[in-house]
Design an enzyme around this catalytic site. Structure first.
Site, PDB file in Angstrom:
ATOM      1  N   ARG A   1      38.425  42.541  32.698  1.00 28.68           N
ATOM      2  CA  ARG A   1      36.848  42.945  32.569  1.00 28.68           C
ATOM      3  C   ARG A   1      36.808  43.236  31.030  1.00 28.68           C
ATOM      4  O   ARG A   1      37.538  43.989  30.497  1.00 28.68           O
ATOM      5  CB  ARG A   1      36.569  44.154  33.362  1.00 28.68           C
ATOM      6  CG  ARG A   1      35.864  44.034  34.615  1.00 28.68           C
ATOM      7  CD  ARG A   1      35.468  45.110  35.272  1.00 28.68           C
ATOM      8  NE  ARG A   1      35.419  46.483  34.617  1.00 28.68           N
ATOM      9  CZ  ARG A   1      34.867  47.613  35.144  1.00 28.68           C
ATOM     10  NH1 ARG A   1      34.198  47.547  35.816  1.00 28.68           N
ATOM     11  NH2 ARG A   1      35.327  48.796  34.743  1.00 28.68           N
TER      12      ARG A   1
ATOM     13  N   THR B   1      31.031  43.928  28.078  1.00 36.31           N
ATOM     14  CA  THR B   1      29.819  43.472  28.819  1.00 36.31           C
ATOM     15  C   THR B   1      30.321  43.675  30.309  1.00 36.31           C
ATOM     16  O   THR B   1      29.513  43.479  31.130  1.00 36.31           O
ATOM     17  CB  THR B   1      29.992  41.799  28.795  1.00 36.31           C
ATOM     18  OG1 THR B   1      31.278  41.508  29.241  1.00 36.31           O
ATOM     19  CG2 THR B   1      29.801  41.472  27.258  1.00 36.31           C
TER      20      THR B   1
ATOM     21  N   ASP C   1      41.663  54.271  36.522  1.00 30.74           N
ATOM     22  CA  ASP C   1      41.931  52.695  35.923  1.00 30.74           C
ATOM     23  C   ASP C   1      43.178  52.275  36.754  1.00 30.74           C
ATOM     24  O   ASP C   1      44.328  52.793  36.375  1.00 30.74           O
ATOM     25  CB  ASP C   1      42.103  52.327  34.484  1.00 30.74           C
ATOM     26  CG  ASP C   1      42.291  50.960  34.001  1.00 30.74           C
ATOM     27  OD1 ASP C   1      43.158  50.296  34.683  1.00 30.74           O
ATOM     28  OD2 ASP C   1      41.533  50.522  33.176  1.00 30.74           O
TER      29      ASP C   1
ATOM     30  N   ASP D   1      46.247  50.754  34.763  1.00 24.13           N
ATOM     31  CA  ASP D   1      46.925  51.392  34.030  1.00 24.13           C
ATOM     32  C   ASP D   1      47.609  52.523  34.863  1.00 24.13           C
ATOM     33  O   ASP D   1      48.882  52.719  34.460  1.00 24.13           O
ATOM     34  CB  ASP D   1      45.935  52.362  33.219  1.00 24.13           C
ATOM     35  CG  ASP D   1      45.384  51.479  31.962  1.00 24.13           C
ATOM     36  OD1 ASP D   1      46.234  50.393  31.636  1.00 24.13           O
ATOM     37  OD2 ASP D   1      44.302  51.796  31.412  1.00 24.13           O
TER      38      ASP D   1
HETATM   39  C1  PRP Z   1      40.062  46.361  37.364  1.00 25.11           C
HETATM   40  C2  PRP Z   1      40.483  46.131  38.830  1.00 25.11           C
HETATM   41  C3  PRP Z   1      39.587  45.037  39.184  1.00 25.11           C
HETATM   42  C4  PRP Z   1      38.468  45.201  38.434  1.00 25.11           C
HETATM   43  C5  PRP Z   1      37.296  45.619  39.087  1.00 25.11           C
HETATM   44  O1  PRP Z   1      40.885  45.490  36.508  1.00 25.11           O
HETATM   45  O2  PRP Z   1      41.717  45.867  39.067  1.00 25.11           O
HETATM   46  O3  PRP Z   1      40.306  43.938  38.848  1.00 25.11           O
HETATM   47  O4  PRP Z   1      38.694  46.008  37.174  1.00 25.11           O
HETATM   48  O5  PRP Z   1      36.179  45.697  38.318  1.00 25.11           O
HETATM   49  P1  PRP Z   1      34.844  44.749  38.521  1.00 25.11           P
HETATM   50  O6  PRP Z   1      34.395  45.040  39.984  1.00 25.11           O
HETATM   51  O7  PRP Z   1      33.614  45.503  37.517  1.00 25.11           O
HETATM   52  O8  PRP Z   1      35.010  43.520  38.135  1.00 25.11           O
HETATM   53  P2  PRP Z   1      40.815  45.397  35.036  1.00 25.11           P
HETATM   54  O9  PRP Z   1      39.742  44.292  34.254  1.00 25.11           O
HETATM   55  O10 PRP Z   1      40.843  46.740  34.294  1.00 25.11           O
HETATM   56  O11 PRP Z   1      42.048  44.604  34.715  1.00 25.11           O
HETATM   57  P3  PRP Z   1      43.724  45.182  34.743  1.00 25.11           P
HETATM   58  O12 PRP Z   1      43.956  45.174  36.169  1.00 25.11           O
HETATM   59  O13 PRP Z   1      44.487  43.986  33.950  1.00 25.11           O
HETATM   60  O14 PRP Z   1      43.583  46.516  34.068  1.00 25.11           O
HETATM   61  N1  URA Z   2      38.376  49.135  37.370  1.00 20.02           N
HETATM   62  C1  URA Z   2      39.036  50.138  37.894  1.00 20.02           C
HETATM   63  O1  URA Z   2      40.463  50.120  37.745  1.00 20.02           O
HETATM   64  N2  URA Z   2      38.822  51.346  38.001  1.00 20.02           N
HETATM   65  C2  URA Z   2      37.336  51.425  38.318  1.00 20.02           C
HETATM   66  O2  URA Z   2      36.702  52.629  38.519  1.00 20.02           O
HETATM   67  C3  URA Z   2      36.700  50.411  38.006  1.00 20.02           C
HETATM   68  C4  URA Z   2      37.157  49.158  37.437  1.00 20.02           C
END
Ligand code: PRP
Ligand code: URA
Length: 210
Positions: A105, A109, A201, A204
């Protein structure tokens, strides 16, 4: 068509979810819990697998019994956090293939950016279950379903651990044919697009990157 939405309130799932939410839970335990919750959820998400009758010789007699009727599954975790769910689901369905979709994400945005996709070559013969612990704005889930649908799978389901009402609504509107499995529907999103109360997160916490 209206989505089927399954909220899994089994006591074991709810108990483990409480531990996942706890900010003092470290990465090792977090990874184990994500995997266990995914395994328990997979039990429910595969409830509609068709069976066929076979005969097995027990030490006592012939038993008419049932086995899964050859329906093929593929799990597709959304990178990164979805990877934490793979061990649990493949423990239950070891013959399933695993594809990967890389999405992150944009922090400004909140729109998803796809950076990787590798799906099983026979995905058009498979029932696909997408894995991602968090359904926040819904952008990542919607993009992952759209990517997979281009490959004409037999069906698509989406499995997450925590959903926001906003993300659930967005996914339902974009893909009304996709059943959604989750362990909890939380209150809302905050101004940064994080689920409240959520678990923080997920990527993380799985990989210890913060
Ligand atoms: C997180 C999570 C989802 C997304 C959800 O991933 O694992 O994939 O956010 O958010 P959304 O419904 O608003 O799209 P992130 O983008 O943080 O990536 P990562 O798992 O690589 O940290
Ligand atoms: N992605 C995450 O990992 N946590 C949230 O709460 C939203 C998006």
């Amino acid at each position: 068509m209206e989505n089927q939405v399954y909220i899994m309130d089994h006591p074991l799932i709810q108990h483990k979810l409480s531990l996942l939410r706890d900010k003092t839970t470290g990465s090792k335990e977090f990874r184990e819990l994500i995997s266990e919750v995914a395994m328990l959820m997979c039990y429910e998400a595969t409830r509609d697998l068709p069976l066929k009758e076979i005969e097995v010789e027990t030490p006592v007699a012939i038993a008419k019994t049932k086995v899964i009727a050859g329906r093929k599954l593929a799990f597709v975790p959304i990178l990164r956090a979805g990877i934490g769910m793979v061990d649990g689901v493949t423990t239950l369905v070891p013959a399933a293939k695993v594809g990967h979709i890389g999405l992150y994400r944009d922090p400004e945005t909140l729109k998803p950016k796809e950076y990787y996709s590798k799906l099983p070559s026979d995905i058009n013969e498979r029932e696909v279950i997408i894995l991602d612990p968090m359904l926040a704005t819904g952008g990542s889930a919607i993009a992952a379903v759209s990517t997979i649908k281009k490959h004409n799978p037999k069906s698509v389901k989406f499995m997450c651990i925590i959903a926001s009402p906003e993300g659930m609504k967005a996914l339902e509107e974009a893909h009304p044919d996709v059943p959604i499995y989750c362990a909890a529907m939380d209150e809302r999103l905050n101004e940064h697009g994080y689920i409240v109360p959520g678990l923080g997160d997920a990527g993380d916490r799985v990989f210890g990157t913060k």
